[in-house]
Design a protein around this motif. Structure first.
Motif, short mmCIF file in Angstrom:
data_model
loop_
_atom_site.label_atom_id
_atom_site.label_comp_id
_atom_site.label_asym_id
_atom_site.label_seq_id
_atom_site.Cartn_x
_atom_site.Cartn_y
_atom_site.Cartn_z
N MET A 185 -51.07 5.10 -4.98
CA MET A 185 -50.12 4.00 -5.03
C MET A 185 -49.35 4.02 -6.35
SD MET A 185 -52.00 0.75 -3.24
CE MET A 185 -53.74 1.14 -3.41
N ALA A 186 -50.04 4.33 -7.44
CA ALA A 186 -49.37 4.39 -8.74
C ALA A 186 -48.33 5.51 -8.75
CB ALA A 186 -50.40 4.62 -9.85
N GLY A 187 -48.66 6.64 -8.15
CA GLY A 187 -47.71 7.76 -8.09
C GLY A 187 -46.49 7.41 -7.26
N TRP A 188 -46.70 6.75 -6.11
CA TRP A 188 -45.58 6.33 -5.29
C TRP A 188 -44.73 5.29 -6.01
CZ3 TRP A 188 -43.47 9.10 -1.85
CH2 TRP A 188 -44.22 9.98 -1.09
N ASN A 189 -45.38 4.39 -6.74
CA ASN A 189 -44.63 3.41 -7.51
C ASN A 189 -43.73 4.12 -8.52
OD1 ASN A 189 -43.97 0.69 -8.52
ND2 ASN A 189 -45.04 1.42 -10.34
N MET A 190 -44.27 5.15 -9.17
CA MET A 190 -43.48 5.89 -10.15
C MET A 190 -42.26 6.54 -9.49
SD MET A 190 -44.47 9.25 -12.40
CE MET A 190 -44.51 10.24 -10.92
N VAL A 191 -42.48 7.25 -8.39
CA VAL A 191 -41.40 7.97 -7.72
C VAL A 191 -40.32 7.01 -7.22
CG1 VAL A 191 -40.84 9.37 -5.68
CG2 VAL A 191 -42.84 9.94 -7.08
N ILE A 192 -40.73 5.98 -6.51
CA ILE A 192 -39.76 5.03 -5.94
C ILE A 192 -39.06 4.25 -7.05
CG2 ILE A 192 -39.48 3.02 -4.43
CD1 ILE A 192 -41.87 4.20 -2.78
N SER A 193 -39.78 3.91 -8.11
CA SER A 193 -39.16 3.17 -9.22
C SER A 193 -38.13 4.03 -9.95
CB SER A 193 -40.23 2.67 -10.19
OG SER A 193 -41.04 1.72 -9.54
N LEU A 194 -38.35 5.33 -10.01
CA LEU A 194 -37.33 6.21 -10.60
C LEU A 194 -36.06 6.22 -9.75
CD1 LEU A 194 -39.51 9.21 -11.86
CD2 LEU A 194 -38.27 7.53 -13.26
N VAL A 195 -36.23 6.18 -8.43
CA VAL A 195 -35.07 6.08 -7.53
C VAL A 195 -34.36 4.75 -7.76
CG1 VAL A 195 -34.35 5.92 -5.11
CG2 VAL A 195 -36.03 7.65 -5.81
N LEU A 196 -35.14 3.67 -7.89
CA LEU A 196 -34.54 2.36 -8.14
C LEU A 196 -33.80 2.34 -9.47
CD1 LEU A 196 -37.38 0.02 -6.83
CD2 LEU A 196 -35.30 0.75 -5.64
N ALA A 197 -34.37 2.98 -10.49
CA ALA A 197 -33.68 3.08 -11.79
C ALA A 197 -32.35 3.80 -11.61
CB ALA A 197 -34.56 3.79 -12.81
N GLY A 198 -32.35 4.83 -10.77
CA GLY A 198 -31.11 5.54 -10.48
C GLY A 198 -30.07 4.64 -9.83
N LEU A 199 -30.51 3.74 -8.95
CA LEU A 199 -29.59 2.78 -8.34
C LEU A 199 -29.01 1.83 -9.38
CD1 LEU A 199 -31.47 1.88 -5.03
CD2 LEU A 199 -29.41 3.28 -5.27
N TRP A 200 -29.87 1.35 -10.28
CA TRP A 200 -29.39 0.47 -11.35
C TRP A 200 -28.36 1.20 -12.22
CZ3 TRP A 200 -29.93 -4.59 -11.64
CH2 TRP A 200 -31.04 -5.21 -11.05
N ILE A 201 -28.66 2.44 -12.55
CA ILE A 201 -27.74 3.22 -13.40
C ILE A 201 -26.44 3.49 -12.66
CG2 ILE A 201 -27.44 5.45 -14.54
CD1 ILE A 201 -30.52 5.25 -15.17
N ALA A 202 -26.54 3.79 -11.36
CA ALA A 202 -25.32 3.97 -10.56
C ALA A 202 -24.49 2.70 -10.54
CB ALA A 202 -25.69 4.41 -9.14
N ALA A 203 -25.15 1.54 -10.49
CA ALA A 203 -24.43 0.27 -10.52
C ALA A 203 -23.67 0.10 -11.82
CB ALA A 203 -25.39 -0.90 -10.30
N LEU A 204 -24.25 0.58 -12.89
CA LEU A 204 -23.56 0.53 -14.19
C LEU A 204 -22.31 1.40 -14.19
CD1 LEU A 204 -26.25 0.68 -17.02
CD2 LEU A 204 -24.45 -1.02 -16.75
N ARG A 205 -22.38 2.51 -13.48
CA ARG A 205 -21.30 3.50 -13.50
C ARG A 205 -20.16 3.17 -12.53
NH1 ARG A 205 -22.83 8.81 -15.62
NH2 ARG A 205 -21.20 9.51 -14.21
N VAL A 206 -20.45 2.35 -11.51
CA VAL A 206 -19.43 2.00 -10.53
C VAL A 206 -18.45 1.01 -11.17
CG1 VAL A 206 -19.04 0.76 -8.36
CG2 VAL A 206 -20.86 2.43 -8.52
N LYS A 207 -17.19 1.26 -10.95
CA LYS A 207 -16.18 0.33 -11.48
C LYS A 207 -16.25 -0.97 -10.70
CE LYS A 207 -13.03 3.76 -13.23
NZ LYS A 207 -11.67 4.25 -13.26
N GLN A 208 -16.18 -2.06 -11.45
CA GLN A 208 -16.23 -3.39 -10.85
C GLN A 208 -14.96 -3.62 -10.05
OE1 GLN A 208 -18.71 -5.36 -10.70
NE2 GLN A 208 -17.75 -7.17 -9.88
N THR A 209 -15.14 -4.08 -8.81
CA THR A 209 -13.98 -4.41 -7.98
C THR A 209 -13.88 -5.92 -7.83
OG1 THR A 209 -15.30 -4.30 -5.95
CG2 THR A 209 -14.20 -2.26 -6.65
#
Length: 157
Positions: free
Chosen positions: A131-155
């Motif tokens: 479970m800890a390993g899956w939390n790590m993997v999925i949380s890294l994907v979620l961090a990527g979503l947060w970072i992508a949100a930072l990079r998207v221009k606000q409309t």
């Protein structure tokens, strides 16, 4: 469908909500959490709150804090996975310590003071990841979503 900042924030916060909800479901199914399992829940709760705020007020600072929360829980999950695999020692409060050169009275005291749920034992795993390993993997994907949100221009829409 256009990828917007709000959609990315929503998906990242929803991911944390689903992971946190899944942790509680596992707990209801009888998989009691150890101390490090609990530690991994706090950043998810923070990410959910930040996501709710940032969805309506998408300030870059809130989005960056959401990414930091996801990276924090991923780091704790990675550390926990390493403890489970025996790559390094975990906190003495939730891992088994060496019993070499310990007198019986001290060993008894150590056993009596030990928590019931150990951090260095894998309670459940899927495809070789705990479970800890899956939390790590999925949380890294979620961090990527947060970072992508930072990079998207606000409309404005």
């Amino acid at each position: 469908m256009t990828i917007t900042r709000q959609r990315l924030i929503f998906c990242a916060a929803l991911g944390s909500a689903l992971l946190l909800g899944g942790a509680f479901v596992f707990q209801l199914l009888g998989y009691a959490p150890c101390k490090m399992c609990i530690w991994q829940r706090y950043p998810h709760a923070a990410a959910i709150a930040l996501g709710a705020l940032a969805f309506f007020v998408p300030l870059p600072a809130l989005i960056a804090l959401g990414a930091l929360a996801a990276l924090t829980t991923a780091s704790i999950g990675g550390y926990h996975m390493g403890v489970e695999q025996g790559w390094w020692e975990g906190p003495t409060s939730c891992s088994a310590g060496a019993i070499d050169n310990i007198d019986p009275d001290a060993l008894f005291d150590q056993i009596m003071a030990a928590p019931l749920i150990r951090c260095d034992e894998i309670a459940w795993q899927l495809a070789g990841l705990s479970m800890a390993g899956w939390n790590m993997v999925i949380s890294l994907v979620l961090a990527g979503l947060w970072i992508a949100a930072l990079r998207v221009k606000q409309t404005s829409a």
